[in-house]
Design a protein around this motif. Structure first.
Motif, mmCIF file in Angstrom:
data_model
loop_
_atom_site.group_PDB
_atom_site.id
_atom_site.type_symbol
_atom_site.label_atom_id
_atom_site.label_comp_id
_atom_site.label_asym_id
_atom_site.label_seq_id
_atom_site.Cartn_x
_atom_site.Cartn_y
_atom_site.Cartn_z
ATOM 1 N N SER A 185 47.211 -128.453 -77.711
ATOM 2 C CA SER A 185 46.311 -128.740 -76.600
ATOM 3 C C SER A 185 46.916 -128.287 -75.264
ATOM 4 O O SER A 185 46.252 -127.628 -74.464
ATOM 5 C CB SER A 185 45.999 -130.240 -76.560
ATOM 6 O OG SER A 185 45.176 -130.538 -75.471
ATOM 7 N N THR A 187 47.059 -124.523 -75.093
ATOM 8 C CA THR A 187 45.742 -123.961 -74.841
ATOM 9 C C THR A 187 45.383 -124.031 -73.362
ATOM 10 O O THR A 187 44.869 -123.059 -72.787
ATOM 11 C CB THR A 187 44.677 -124.686 -75.690
ATOM 12 O OG1 THR A 187 45.038 -124.576 -77.061
ATOM 13 C CG2 THR A 187 43.303 -124.099 -75.480
ATOM 14 N N THR A 208 44.967 -120.810 -70.880
ATOM 15 C CA THR A 208 43.721 -120.622 -70.143
ATOM 16 C C THR A 208 44.006 -120.309 -68.682
ATOM 17 O O THR A 208 43.405 -119.403 -68.098
ATOM 18 C CB THR A 208 42.825 -121.870 -70.272
ATOM 19 O OG1 THR A 208 42.571 -122.122 -71.658
ATOM 20 C CG2 THR A 208 41.517 -121.689 -69.534
ATOM 21 N N TRP A 267 35.094 -121.291 -71.526
ATOM 22 C CA TRP A 267 36.153 -121.893 -72.340
ATOM 23 C C TRP A 267 36.638 -123.209 -71.724
ATOM 24 O O TRP A 267 36.922 -124.167 -72.444
ATOM 25 C CB TRP A 267 37.304 -120.907 -72.513
ATOM 26 C CG TRP A 267 38.373 -121.407 -73.426
ATOM 27 C CD1 TRP A 267 39.628 -121.817 -73.075
ATOM 28 C CD2 TRP A 267 38.303 -121.559 -74.843
ATOM 29 N NE1 TRP A 267 40.325 -122.213 -74.186
ATOM 30 C CE2 TRP A 267 39.533 -122.061 -75.287
ATOM 31 C CE3 TRP A 267 37.304 -121.317 -75.775
ATOM 32 C CZ2 TRP A 267 39.794 -122.325 -76.626
ATOM 33 C CZ3 TRP A 267 37.574 -121.583 -77.117
ATOM 34 C CH2 TRP A 267 38.802 -122.081 -77.518
ATOM 35 N N PHE A 304 43.639 -119.248 -79.010
ATOM 36 C CA PHE A 304 42.354 -119.908 -78.751
ATOM 37 C C PHE A 304 41.502 -119.956 -80.023
ATOM 38 O O PHE A 304 40.868 -120.968 -80.310
ATOM 39 C CB PHE A 304 41.566 -119.183 -77.661
ATOM 40 C CG PHE A 304 42.191 -119.238 -76.297
ATOM 41 C CD1 PHE A 304 43.124 -120.196 -75.951
ATOM 42 C CD2 PHE A 304 41.838 -118.315 -75.338
ATOM 43 C CE1 PHE A 304 43.688 -120.243 -74.693
ATOM 44 C CE2 PHE A 304 42.380 -118.350 -74.074
ATOM 45 C CZ PHE A 304 43.313 -119.314 -73.742
ATOM 46 N N ALA A 357 42.891 -122.559 -82.243
ATOM 47 C CA ALA A 357 42.573 -123.884 -81.715
ATOM 48 C C ALA A 357 41.099 -124.242 -81.980
ATOM 49 O O ALA A 357 40.786 -125.391 -82.287
ATOM 50 C CB ALA A 357 42.865 -123.947 -80.221
ATOM 51 N N VAL A 376 43.434 -129.689 -81.085
ATOM 52 C CA VAL A 376 43.230 -129.633 -79.626
ATOM 53 C C VAL A 376 42.858 -130.993 -79.112
ATOM 54 O O VAL A 376 42.122 -131.719 -79.628
ATOM 55 C CB VAL A 376 42.129 -128.605 -79.257
ATOM 56 C CG1 VAL A 376 41.881 -128.594 -77.776
ATOM 57 C CG2 VAL A 376 42.549 -127.235 -79.734
#
Length: 140
Positions: free
Chosen positions: A4, A7, A11, A55, A130, A133, A140
């Motif tokens: 998590s 990610t 991002t 996203w 991603f 995930a 996540v």
């Protein structure tokens, strides 16, 4: 470090890659041996901004939200377009051969393709993370 957190960090880094690529390549000023057309850069930028927004919405939606899976698929699709466009932007660094081949251009960002390779290969790795995930929602 959990998937998590990774990610969320990736991002944010994807946003940096999209913005810096736009800044570096604006008005045909990017370094390299070949000129990359503005349409490819526009695809990279527009899809990149949309991918980051979509996203981020996916990441912030509750797990039981009805549209969460659709939003995630759209975000992933946009990110894959960005990653492919970024790799195509790297084509400008390919060596050119022949009598009329031109010298590579440089800019003040770096002396070679290192920054672009790091950014766009990193984007590809990020998109793979991603995708992993998304396919493993419990992670996540």
């Amino acid at each position: 470090m959990s998937l998590s957190v990774i990610t969320y960090v990736l991002t944010a880094l994807a946003a940096v890659v999209v913005v810096l690529t736009r800044l570096r390549m604006r008005q045909g000023q990017g370094a390299g041996r070949f000129h990359v057309g503005s349409r490819l850069l526009d695809v990279h930028t527009i899809c990149g901004v949309l991918a980051i927004v979509v996203w981020t919405v996916f990441l912030l939606l509750p797990d039981d939200a009805a549209a969460r899976s659709t939003v995630g698929i759209i975000g992933l699709g946009l990110f894959w377009i960005v990653a492919i466009a970024g790799l195509l932007i790297l084509v400008r660094w390919l060596p050119s051969h022949g009598r009329h081949a031109s010298e590579g251009q440089s800019d003040r960002w770096s002396d070679g393709p290192g920054l672009s390779v790091l950014a766009h290969v990193g984007m590809l790795v990020g998109v793979i993370v991603f995708t992993y995930a998304y396919l493993n929602p419990s992670a996540v």
